[in-house]
Motif scaffolding. Structure first.
Motif, mmCIF file in Angstrom:
data_model
loop_
_atom_site.group_PDB
_atom_site.id
_atom_site.type_symbol
_atom_site.label_atom_id
_atom_site.label_comp_id
_atom_site.label_asym_id
_atom_site.label_seq_id
_atom_site.Cartn_x
_atom_site.Cartn_y
_atom_site.Cartn_z
ATOM 1 N N PHE A 1 0.870 -1.179 0.000
ATOM 2 C CA PHE A 1 0.000 0.000 0.000
ATOM 3 C C PHE A 1 0.905 1.226 0.000
ATOM 4 C CE2 PHE A 1 -3.632 2.377 2.282
ATOM 5 C CZ PHE A 1 -4.133 2.774 1.055
ATOM 6 N N PRO A 2 1.281 1.712 -1.183
ATOM 7 C CA PRO A 2 2.272 2.796 -1.265
ATOM 8 C C PRO A 2 1.839 4.045 -0.507
ATOM 9 C CG PRO A 2 1.840 1.840 -3.432
ATOM 10 C CD PRO A 2 0.807 1.298 -2.499
ATOM 11 N N LEU A 3 2.841 4.789 -0.044
ATOM 12 C CA LEU A 3 2.574 6.010 0.704
ATOM 13 C C LEU A 3 1.851 7.036 -0.159
ATOM 14 C CD1 LEU A 3 2.999 7.563 3.346
ATOM 15 C CD2 LEU A 3 5.210 8.331 2.480
ATOM 16 N N ARG A 4 2.233 7.104 -1.432
ATOM 17 C CA ARG A 4 1.563 8.062 -2.322
ATOM 18 C C ARG A 4 0.082 7.740 -2.432
ATOM 19 N NH1 ARG A 4 4.528 9.299 -7.897
ATOM 20 N NH2 ARG A 4 6.072 9.890 -6.336
ATOM 21 N N LEU A 5 -0.241 6.444 -2.504
ATOM 22 C CA LEU A 5 -1.639 6.047 -2.580
ATOM 23 C C LEU A 5 -2.362 6.362 -1.277
ATOM 24 C CD1 LEU A 5 -3.891 4.666 -4.148
ATOM 25 C CD2 LEU A 5 -3.053 2.462 -3.303
ATOM 26 N N LYS A 6 -1.673 6.230 -0.152
ATOM 27 C CA LYS A 6 -2.288 6.577 1.128
ATOM 28 C C LYS A 6 -2.671 8.049 1.165
ATOM 29 C CE LYS A 6 0.162 3.085 3.865
ATOM 30 N NZ LYS A 6 1.128 2.836 4.948
ATOM 31 N N ALA B 1 -11.983 14.941 -8.329
ATOM 32 C CA ALA B 1 -10.897 15.202 -9.280
ATOM 33 C C ALA B 1 -9.966 16.299 -8.769
ATOM 34 C CB ALA B 1 -11.484 15.590 -10.636
ATOM 35 N N ILE B 2 -10.575 17.379 -8.230
ATOM 36 C CA ILE B 2 -9.758 18.477 -7.698
ATOM 37 C C ILE B 2 -8.930 18.002 -6.513
ATOM 38 C CG2 ILE B 2 -9.858 20.738 -6.603
ATOM 39 C CD1 ILE B 2 -12.372 21.300 -8.249
ATOM 40 N N ALA B 3 -9.607 17.267 -5.621
ATOM 41 C CA ALA B 3 -8.883 16.765 -4.446
ATOM 42 C C ALA B 3 -7.786 15.779 -4.856
ATOM 43 C CB ALA B 3 -9.868 16.079 -3.491
ATOM 44 N N SER B 4 -8.082 14.963 -5.863
ATOM 45 C CA SER B 4 -7.096 13.988 -6.312
ATOM 46 C C SER B 4 -5.881 14.672 -6.913
ATOM 47 C CB SER B 4 -7.732 13.050 -7.347
ATOM 48 O OG SER B 4 -8.803 12.341 -6.775
ATOM 49 N N PHE C 1 -6.425 9.503 1.454
ATOM 50 C CA PHE C 1 -6.764 10.387 2.561
ATOM 51 C C PHE C 1 -7.368 11.696 2.062
ATOM 52 C CE2 PHE C 1 -5.436 13.918 5.343
ATOM 53 C CZ PHE C 1 -6.118 13.576 6.496
ATOM 54 N N ALA C 2 -6.725 12.315 1.084
ATOM 55 C CA ALA C 2 -7.239 13.575 0.562
ATOM 56 C C ALA C 2 -8.588 13.392 -0.114
ATOM 57 C CB ALA C 2 -6.236 14.174 -0.424
ATOM 58 N N SER C 3 -8.750 12.277 -0.814
ATOM 59 C CA SER C 3 -10.015 12.011 -1.491
ATOM 60 C C SER C 3 -11.139 11.830 -0.485
ATOM 61 C CB SER C 3 -9.883 10.776 -2.371
ATOM 62 O OG SER C 3 -8.872 10.958 -3.329
ATOM 63 N N LEU C 4 -10.849 11.048 0.578
ATOM 64 C CA LEU C 4 -11.867 10.855 1.605
ATOM 65 C C LEU C 4 -12.216 12.167 2.294
ATOM 66 C CD1 LEU C 4 -10.699 7.495 3.247
ATOM 67 C CD2 LEU C 4 -12.658 7.867 1.743
ATOM 68 N N LEU C 5 -11.197 12.983 2.528
ATOM 69 C CA LEU C 5 -11.436 14.271 3.182
ATOM 70 C C LEU C 5 -12.338 15.156 2.351
ATOM 71 C CD1 LEU C 5 -10.540 15.766 5.753
ATOM 72 C CD2 LEU C 5 -8.729 16.835 4.403
ATOM 73 N N ALA C 6 -12.210 15.079 1.028
ATOM 74 C CA ALA C 6 -13.015 15.915 0.147
ATOM 75 C C ALA C 6 -14.391 15.329 -0.113
ATOM 76 C CB ALA C 6 -12.283 16.133 -1.177
ATOM 77 N N MET D 1 -2.250 14.312 -5.444
ATOM 78 C CA MET D 1 -1.154 13.766 -6.229
ATOM 79 C C MET D 1 0.062 14.691 -6.221
ATOM 80 S SD MET D 1 -3.227 12.148 -9.478
ATOM 81 C CE MET D 1 -1.701 11.724 -10.312
ATOM 82 N N ILE D 2 -0.204 16.016 -6.350
ATOM 83 C CA ILE D 2 0.908 16.972 -6.340
ATOM 84 C C ILE D 2 1.605 16.956 -4.984
ATOM 85 C CG2 ILE D 2 1.485 19.423 -6.491
ATOM 86 C CD1 ILE D 2 -0.805 19.708 -8.514
#
Length: 573
Positions: A3-8, A301-304, A12-17, A308-309
């Motif tokens: 479970f890569p850190l980037r995916l985490k 999409a915005i949160a993703s 997290f950001a997606s769930l938050l949004a 990602m950045i």
């Protein structure tokens, strides 16, 4: 599962949004669906009840009441048969859905029958006899009389035309020639089918009329619908004559989720079932859900993108450290983590990681100068380090010595001497390792190796024989070196341990077995492997080895001659 850190960070950001939007959407959708469900249930009940009422009022108002008037008019002793037939003909003209009227005289095989001309023509066109088809038999009239169902319709379909007819029987009080007379009517129920087909609800839902057997009625084809759970629920009520209307959600055999209601006409042994798919009932809710989904996808999409950045900036240095760690795992100790300018804990981690790699490289180089026994002793040491001292161990010791080395070192440059030694030791070390031996030390042009464990004697002798064969090959490759090898092998107990000062120790093996191996090596001729008696006895079971007994020889430090053997590879005849 990785479970890569980037995916985490992405999750997290997606769930938050999205999570707050999902909660709001869930509550809004639930409330909307509850309201729509209530409205749909009310509509289903209203439609079923309305059709039930229309069926009953149509039967009573259009057919039963006029037919009773005709029956009452005919039921007069003052009227003759011709007048009664005239009344039947006149009544048939006034009631377009009544396709046949007849007077049945008890005990007579020839009833008085008047038929609808246009309906009779349809029967003829379909190959049917109108008289035979539209006549109500005496048996049927007797059955109606026996069950007391006068005035109640009996429903049947003409399969050839698809028409549904109701048979109605009304007894007369007057008689003809002293015999009981019954008036029977055949009623075309197509008007009821039109009520169902033209109802506005049929445009978005489904209206089904079933009989006591679960068959669809008023349609062109008879279809058995007992696989539908709502039909199964209604059938017992039809058979029992109950008239309790009800609502019922259910799932069809094809998996469609449905809402349904049913009502029971008073004058027909039927159930009127109204059905609406949940997809249609909740169309507004689904539209709202789709709108929320669009908004959610945009937010996602915005949160993703932001996640990602941010995740890339945060995880890229960690990935770089991981890539360098992978290179180190494959033995590249020159790898370093570079271009980490975050100025945070990750940069500090990268700096420490680089220091660790440098120290590991140094330790790896140091490990090349010590034996496996030394490394094993270090691993077993406690927090106070390796203690000086030793322990007894049963081993086989092999000494190899390069013959002609002194003369060779005097006639060639030192660089060539080192190169030649490294070449010879590289080959010997590979053979020792292949036979699971441990290089104890290099002494000038000599190599000392120790073998432990099962079959140690056989492995040590085989190793010595293969070294002589390899050295012969090297001599062919480098004849100008003119170097040969002599080998001694001895087996027995030794003392193994750390010897030396506290700050400078050497982990080695000591004892008479080591001395014997060295003495045998000194007496071995070029490309000869000399072994002691203990080694010969343990190694002679190996089929590909051959031992030749030699004359006892005097060895330094031994008062009596020592029995020795020459070991070589056994050649099959």
């Amino acid at each position: 599962m990785k479970f890569p850190l980037r995916l985490k960070f992405f999750v997290f950001a997606s769930l938050l949004a999205v999570a707050p939007l999902v909660l709001v959407a869930q509550n809004l959708t639930r409330l909307t669906r509850d309201e729509l469900r209530s409205a749909a249930n009310e509509e289903l009940t209203t439609v079923a009840t309305q059709l039930r009422t229309e069926f009953d009022s149509t039967f009573r108002g259009r057919w039963l009441t006029p037919l009773m008037v005709i029956r009452n008019a005919i039921d007069s002793d003052a009227l003759g048969v011709s007048q009664k037939i005239s009344l039947l003909t006149l009544g048939l003209e006034e009631l377009p859905q009544v396709v046949a009227l007849q007077l049945s005289v008890q005990g007579s095989d020839l009833p008085i029958l008047v038929t609808n001309e246009s309906f009779s023509k349809r029967l003829v066109q379909n190959g049917l006899d109108p008289i035979e088809t539209l006549t109500t038999s005496d048996d049927l009239i007797s059955a109606i009389e026996g069950t007391g169902q006068f005035g109640r319709p009996l429903i049947a379909q003409i399969s050839e035309t698809g028409d549904w007819l109701a048979t109605l029987a009304l007894p007369l009080t007057s008689t003809i020639a002293g015999r009981q007379v019954t008036m029977a009517a055949k009623i075309d129920l197509s008007v009821l089918g039109q009520l169902v087909k033209r109802h506005p609800f049929a445009q978005r839902g489904e209206i089904t009329v079933i009989d006591h057997a679960g068959r669809r009625v008023l349609g062109e084809q008879v279809e058995l619908l007992t696989t539908r759970s709502i039909v199964s629920s209604a059938l017992p009520l039809i058979v029992a004559g109950a008239r309790a209307d009800a609502l019922e959600p259910y799932t069809r055999p094809d998996g469609s989720a449905m809402l349904g209601a049913y009502a029971f006409p008073d004058w027909f042994p039927w159930a009127v079932i109204t059905e609406l798919s949940e997809a249609s009932a909740y169309a507004v809710s689904n539209a709202i859900t789709r709108q929320i989904l669009v908004v959610g996808l945009v937010g996602f999409a915005i949160a993703s993108l932001g996640a990602m950045i941010f995740a890339r900036q945060l995880t890229q240095p960690i990935l770089s450290i991981g890539q360098v760690a992978e290179r180190v795992r494959h033995g590249d100790f020159t790898a370093r983590v570079e271009n980490i300018r975050t100025g945070d804990e990750i940069a500090d981690l990268a700096r420490r990681f680089n220091q660790m790699i440098a120290q590991l490289g140094q330790r790896l180089e140091l490990m090349k100068f010590v034996s496996e026994g030394t490394i094993s002793a270090i691993r077993k040491a406690d927090q106070d380090g390796i203690s000086r001292g030793g322990e007894r161990s049963s081993v086989s010791v092999i000494f190899t010595d390069i013959r002609g080395y002194t003369e060779f070192s005097e006639r060639v440059a030192p660089e060539v001497v080192i190169e030649a030694l490294n070449c010879y030791f590289e080959v010997q070390t590979g053979i020792v390792n292949r036979h699971h031996g441990d290089i104890d030390k290099f002494i000038g042009d000599a190599l000392v190796a120790v073998f432990e464990g099962p079959d140690k004697e056989q492995r040590a002798v085989t190793c010595g024989v293969e070294i002589t064969e390899a050295m012969t090959s090297l001599l062919e490759e480098y004849p100008e070196y003119n170097l040969h090898v002599g080998i001694g092998v001895a087996s027995g107990e030794v003392v193994k341990g750390a010897i030396g000062a506290r700050n400078r120790m050497d982990f080695t093996v000591l004892g008479s077995t080591v001395n014997l191996s060295a003495r045998l090596c000194s007496k071995a001729a070029p490309e000869q492997v000399l072994v002691d008696q203990a080694t010969m006895k343990a190694g002679q079971s190996k089929a590909d080895l051959q031992f030749n007994q030699l004359a006892p020889i005097m060895l330094k430090g031994y008062s009596d001659p020592v029995q020795t053997y020459s070991a070589l590879r056994h050649i099959q005849p």
